[in-house]
Design a protein around this motif. Structure first.
Motif, PDB file in Angstrom:
ATOM      1  N   ILE A 281      11.263  -5.869   9.822  1.00 32.65           N
ATOM      2  CA  ILE A 281      10.544  -4.431   9.318  1.00 32.65           C
ATOM      3  C   ILE A 281      10.174  -3.594  10.325  1.00 32.65           C
ATOM      4  CG2 ILE A 281       8.624  -3.907   7.769  1.00 32.65           C
ATOM      5  CD1 ILE A 281       8.497  -6.615   6.442  1.00 32.65           C
ATOM      6  N   PRO A 282      10.731  -2.515  10.341  1.00 31.88           N
ATOM      7  CA  PRO A 282      10.368  -1.440  11.042  1.00 31.88           C
ATOM      8  C   PRO A 282       8.621  -1.356  11.515  1.00 31.88           C
ATOM      9  CG  PRO A 282      11.996  -0.356   9.704  1.00 31.88           C
ATOM     10  CD  PRO A 282      11.430  -1.837   9.167  1.00 31.88           C
ATOM     11  N   GLU A 283       8.383  -1.512  12.662  1.00 31.06           N
ATOM     12  CA  GLU A 283       6.906  -1.396  12.988  1.00 31.06           C
ATOM     13  C   GLU A 283       6.126  -0.081  12.477  1.00 31.06           C
ATOM     14  OE1 GLU A 283       5.759  -3.404  16.959  1.00 31.06           O
ATOM     15  OE2 GLU A 283       7.846  -2.421  17.218  1.00 31.06           O
ATOM     16  N   GLY A 284       5.140  -0.164  12.132  1.00 24.21           N
ATOM     17  CA  GLY A 284       4.117   0.816  11.833  1.00 24.21           C
ATOM     18  C   GLY A 284       4.190   1.045  10.320  1.00 24.21           C
ATOM     19  N   LEU A 285       4.921   0.387   9.318  1.00 29.16           N
ATOM     20  CA  LEU A 285       5.027   0.451   7.929  1.00 29.16           C
ATOM     21  C   LEU A 285       4.338  -0.956   7.466  1.00 29.16           C
ATOM     22  CD1 LEU A 285       8.759   1.760   7.570  1.00 29.16           C
ATOM     23  CD2 LEU A 285       6.478   3.039   7.286  1.00 29.16           C
ATOM     24  N   THR A 286       3.846  -0.680   6.485  1.00 30.77           N
ATOM     25  CA  THR A 286       3.539  -1.866   5.704  1.00 30.77           C
ATOM     26  C   THR A 286       4.029  -1.808   4.464  1.00 30.77           C
ATOM     27  OG1 THR A 286       0.928  -1.505   6.326  1.00 30.77           O
ATOM     28  CG2 THR A 286       1.353  -2.917   4.361  1.00 30.77           C
ATOM     29  N   LEU A 287       5.291  -2.949   4.517  1.00 30.40           N
ATOM     30  CA  LEU A 287       5.967  -3.468   3.164  1.00 30.40           C
ATOM     31  C   LEU A 287       6.016  -4.625   2.626  1.00 30.40           C
ATOM     32  CD1 LEU A 287       9.213  -1.795   4.957  1.00 30.40           C
ATOM     33  CD2 LEU A 287       7.804  -0.606   3.504  1.00 30.40           C
ATOM     34  N   SER A 288       6.031  -4.699   1.279  1.00 31.64           N
ATOM     35  CA  SER A 288       5.910  -5.998   0.714  1.00 31.64           C
ATOM     36  C   SER A 288       6.919  -6.206  -0.464  1.00 31.64           C
ATOM     37  CB  SER A 288       4.453  -6.034   0.078  1.00 31.64           C
ATOM     38  OG  SER A 288       4.344  -4.923  -1.148  1.00 31.64           O
ATOM     39  N   SER A 289       7.160  -7.255  -0.761  1.00 31.03           N
ATOM     40  CA  SER A 289       7.986  -7.434  -1.951  1.00 31.03           C
ATOM     41  C   SER A 289       7.831  -6.447  -3.258  1.00 31.03           C
ATOM     42  CB  SER A 289       8.287  -9.088  -2.258  1.00 31.03           C
ATOM     43  OG  SER A 289       8.476  -9.755  -1.174  1.00 31.03           O
ATOM     44  N   LEU A 290       8.752  -6.211  -3.923  1.00 25.08           N
ATOM     45  CA  LEU A 290       8.716  -5.452  -5.152  1.00 25.08           C
ATOM     46  C   LEU A 290       7.892  -6.391  -6.092  1.00 25.08           C
ATOM     47  CD1 LEU A 290       9.710  -2.730  -5.949  1.00 25.08           C
ATOM     48  CD2 LEU A 290      11.507  -3.491  -7.189  1.00 25.08           C
ATOM     49  N   PRO A 291       6.900  -5.755  -6.547  1.00 26.95           N
ATOM     50  CA  PRO A 291       6.053  -6.468  -7.478  1.00 26.95           C
ATOM     51  C   PRO A 291       6.718  -6.598  -9.012  1.00 26.95           C
ATOM     52  CG  PRO A 291       4.593  -4.488  -6.644  1.00 26.95           C
ATOM     53  CD  PRO A 291       6.364  -4.410  -6.286  1.00 26.95           C
ATOM     54  N   GLU A 292       6.550  -7.633  -9.472  1.00 31.23           N
ATOM     55  CA  GLU A 292       6.848  -7.881 -10.875  1.00 31.23           C
ATOM     56  C   GLU A 292       6.451  -6.880 -11.913  1.00 31.23           C
ATOM     57  OE1 GLU A 292       6.298 -11.643 -12.560  1.00 31.23           O
ATOM     58  OE2 GLU A 292       7.127 -12.709 -10.828  1.00 31.23           O
ATOM     59  N   ASN A 293       7.425  -6.447 -12.900  1.00 32.32           N
ATOM     60  CA  ASN A 293       6.891  -5.427 -13.741  1.00 32.32           C
ATOM     61  C   ASN A 293       6.592  -4.184 -13.168  1.00 32.32           C
ATOM     62  OD1 ASN A 293       7.592  -7.323 -15.772  1.00 32.32           O
ATOM     63  ND2 ASN A 293       5.573  -8.297 -15.448  1.00 32.32           N
ATOM     64  N   TRP A 294       7.371  -3.662 -12.024  1.00 31.29           N
ATOM     65  CA  TRP A 294       6.946  -2.553 -11.186  1.00 31.29           C
ATOM     66  C   TRP A 294       7.197  -1.172 -12.034  1.00 31.29           C
ATOM     67  CZ3 TRP A 294      10.593   0.451  -8.172  1.00 31.29           C
ATOM     68  CH2 TRP A 294      10.081   1.501  -7.448  1.00 31.29           C
ATOM     69  N   THR A 295       6.539  -0.387 -11.994  1.00 35.29           N
ATOM     70  CA  THR A 295       6.727   0.809 -12.696  1.00 35.29           C
ATOM     71  C   THR A 295       6.245   1.796 -11.635  1.00 35.29           C
ATOM     72  OG1 THR A 295       5.797   0.348 -14.934  1.00 35.29           O
ATOM     73  CG2 THR A 295       6.011   2.824 -14.404  1.00 35.29           C
ATOM     74  N   PRO A 296       7.529   2.528 -11.267  1.00 31.82           N
ATOM     75  CA  PRO A 296       7.746   3.474  -9.998  1.00 31.82           C
ATOM     76  C   PRO A 296       6.998   4.711 -10.462  1.00 31.82           C
ATOM     77  CG  PRO A 296       9.702   3.523 -11.253  1.00 31.82           C
ATOM     78  CD  PRO A 296       9.039   2.394 -11.712  1.00 31.82           C
ATOM     79  N   VAL A 297       6.270   5.476  -9.309  1.00 29.85           N
ATOM     80  CA  VAL A 297       5.664   6.655  -9.420  1.00 29.85           C
ATOM     81  C   VAL A 297       6.198   7.498  -8.496  1.00 29.85           C
ATOM     82  CG1 VAL A 297       3.474   5.661 -10.071  1.00 29.85           C
ATOM     83  CG2 VAL A 297       3.730   5.837  -8.152  1.00 29.85           C
ATOM     84  N   PRO A 298       6.243   8.808  -8.677  1.00 28.25           N
ATOM     85  CA  PRO A 298       6.751   9.848  -7.734  1.00 28.25           C
ATOM     86  C   PRO A 298       6.846   9.418  -6.343  1.00 28.25           C
ATOM     87  CG  PRO A 298       5.837  11.039  -9.785  1.00 28.25           C
ATOM     88  CD  PRO A 298       5.276   9.607  -9.724  1.00 28.25           C
ATOM     89  N   ASN A 299       5.600   9.587  -5.753  1.00 32.82           N
ATOM     90  CA  ASN A 299       5.387   9.700  -4.149  1.00 32.82           C
ATOM     91  C   ASN A 299       5.793   8.031  -3.762  1.00 32.82           C
ATOM     92  OD1 ASN A 299       3.170   7.779  -5.062  1.00 32.82           O
ATOM     93  ND2 ASN A 299       1.762   8.758  -3.645  1.00 32.82           N
ATOM     94  N   GLU A 300       6.271   7.067  -4.442  1.00 30.53           N
ATOM     95  CA  GLU A 300       6.740   6.025  -4.212  1.00 30.53           C
ATOM     96  C   GLU A 300       8.494   6.099  -3.974  1.00 30.53           C
ATOM     97  OE1 GLU A 300       3.833   2.716  -5.717  1.00 30.53           O
ATOM     98  OE2 GLU A 300       5.619   3.036  -6.999  1.00 30.53           O
ATOM     99  N   VAL A 301       9.056   6.827  -4.866  1.00 34.74           N
ATOM    100  CA  VAL A 301      10.359   6.979  -5.077  1.00 34.74           C
ATOM    101  C   VAL A 301      10.978   8.292  -4.723  1.00 34.74           C
ATOM    102  CG1 VAL A 301      10.549   4.731  -6.451  1.00 34.74           C
ATOM    103  CG2 VAL A 301      10.360   7.230  -7.404  1.00 34.74           C
ATOM    104  N   GLY A 302      10.375   9.321  -4.107  1.00 34.67           N
ATOM    105  CA  GLY A 302      10.927  10.504  -4.164  1.00 34.67           C
ATOM    106  C   GLY A 302       9.834  11.523  -3.244  1.00 34.67           C
ATOM    107  N   ILE A 303      10.297  12.713  -3.139  1.00 35.39           N
ATOM    108  CA  ILE A 303       9.521  13.466  -2.252  1.00 35.39           C
ATOM    109  C   ILE A 303       8.972  14.672  -3.203  1.00 35.39           C
ATOM    110  CG2 ILE A 303       9.821  15.213  -0.166  1.00 35.39           C
ATOM    111  CD1 ILE A 303      12.508  13.464   0.521  1.00 35.39           C
TER     112      ILE A 303
END
Length: 426
Positions: A281-303
């Motif tokens: 995982i690139p340093e400086g980012l906090t990444l985790s596995s995709l949650p179950e029943n995840w509902t994406p929101v704009p600032n997670e999947v776009g600009i």
């Protein structure tokens, strides 16, 4: 009457004599006499150089006269300055190489004035291997620009943003990611390409490629949730696994007076696929596995970006100032800023081939608040996409490219490039 005339003539002649610059003052506006130089400080534009034949490293000498004055670069006759390696080889002021035998080697260089004994300090740079980026395959990301304007905005401020303006914006971003507009010493072709979507999520061909226009009476973030509710209500969040969503939001009334700092910078990777190697995982980012029943929101999947800033961005130094859209693309793909506004916010982007700097460095050039920066013995134009708002944002480094490509391969939120639905409608 004659006495008055004589007096006026005398005053006039006196003004001519006293106001005419003497010879030395006229010469001050021309090239400096190299015999008047007492010191040369040598600086480079980078401390690394890719051996790809295109990347360039520039030597930037700083001259001081015997009177203690620093000489402006425009007054330096660079044909009178020579550059020598520690082995006696001469180099041009702008140096590039495709010699792979030099990879991994340090090159030590000093400057001299022709015909004089004066010698500068020695600077060192390393020749880097370009082969990592040479093996990249092309990645094409389908992009849709949601142009969100109020009817009043369109009527009162010159109409709609034309399609040509958006396509020029895509061209500019692609030129940056391809390395076409820069000879930066560590700049590469990322092989990441952005292409305007042709079809909407329902399989209908778009009237304007890459553009979804949204007209409302008023653009407002009534829920104060960074337009998440607003975008959902407008059905403007297209499937993240088929499109890179870019929302250009008209904020004519400055509802967010620090739009980029408050909103655009939050569009960062958050999740990784379960099969991704956590150790990489690139340093400086906090990444985790995709949650179950995840509902994406704009600032997670776009600009999200302020519409007015694609035309009226004020280039001024400061952490909370607006930055260019391509800088937002860098955040979206997992890059971190290369600069900090003060010494208390020293940057760390975890890429060893980028310049790091901050604004109030007393050793810096104009406190590093202009387009040109000074870091140690490196004097350079800020042209990386993650540089401060004053930078020109036209270069991506080799390690930044590696970082972004890892995100694209391992983050489900960034998987639109794996689908061609936006180009085929099926």
């Amino acid at each position: 009457m004659k006495r008055i005339l004589y007096t006026l003539v005398a005053i006039f002649i006196g003004c001519i004599i006293s106001c005419t610059p003497d010879k030395d003052e006229v010469l001050e506006m021309g090239l400096v006499d190299m015999d008047h130089i007492k010191d040369i400080k040598l600086r480079t534009s980078h401390y690394q150089l890719l051996a790809n034949g295109k990347a360039q490293l520039e030597f930037n000498p700083l001259l001081t006269t015997k009177d203690g004055f620093t000489v402006q670069d425009s007054r330096v006759d660079h044909s009178q300055i020579e550059y020598y390696t520690s082995t006696g080889e001469t180099l041009p002021k702008v140096f590039s190489t495709s010699d792979k035998s030099l990879i991994g080697k340090e090159i030590n260089v000093h400057a001299k004035i022709k015909g004089a004994d004066l010698t500068s300090n020695t600077v060192t740079f390393t020749i880097s291997d370009p082969s990592v980026s040479d093996t990249y395959t092309e990645i094409t990301i389908p992009v849709i620009f949601h142009l969100i304007q109020s009817n009043q905005d369109i009527a009162g401020y010159g109409g709609e943003i034309p399609m040509e303006r958006i396509h020029l914006l895509i061209d500019k971003i692609n030129n940056t990611f391809s390395g076409n507009v820069s000879t930066n010493a560590m700049g590469v072709d990322t092989k990441i390409h952005f292409k305007a979507a042709v079809y909407d999520p329902y399989g209908n061909k778009l009237q304007e490629p890459g553009i979804n226009r949204i007209y409302v009476e008023k653009v407002t973030d009534a829920a104060k949730d960074q337009y998440k509710t607003f975008i959902k209500d407008q059905k403007a969040l297209w499937p993240y696994d088929k499109y890179l969503n870019v929302w250009l939001i008209s904020d004519r009334e400055n509802e967010y007076d620090k739009f980029f700092y408050t909103i655009s910078r939050t569009c960062i990777p958050r999740y990784i696929a379960t099969e991704a190697d956590p150790a990489k995982i690139p340093e400086g980012l906090t990444l985790s596995s995709l949650p179950e029943n995840w509902t994406p929101v704009p600032n997670e999947v776009g600009i999200l970006y302020k519409l007015q800033s694609i035309q009226t961005m004020v280039r001024s130094f400061g952490e909370k100032n607006e930055n260019e859209l391509v800088n937002g693309f860098g955040y979206y793909l997992g890059l971190l800023p290369t600069w900090g506004a003060s010494s208390s916010a020293k940057p760390q982007d975890y890429c060893s081939d980028t310049h790091k700097y901050y604004g109030n460095d007393n050793e810096g050039y104009n406190k590093n608040q202009t387009a040109y920066k000074l870091v140690g013995d490196c004097f350079f134009l800020a042209e990386n996409i993650m540089d401060d708002p004053v930078g020109v944002h036209r270069s991506v480094s080799q390690q930044q490219a590696q970082r972004m490509r890892w995100i694209l391969n391992n983050s489900p939120e960034r998987s639109a490039w794996k689908s061609d639905y936006a180009f085929t409608g099926r």
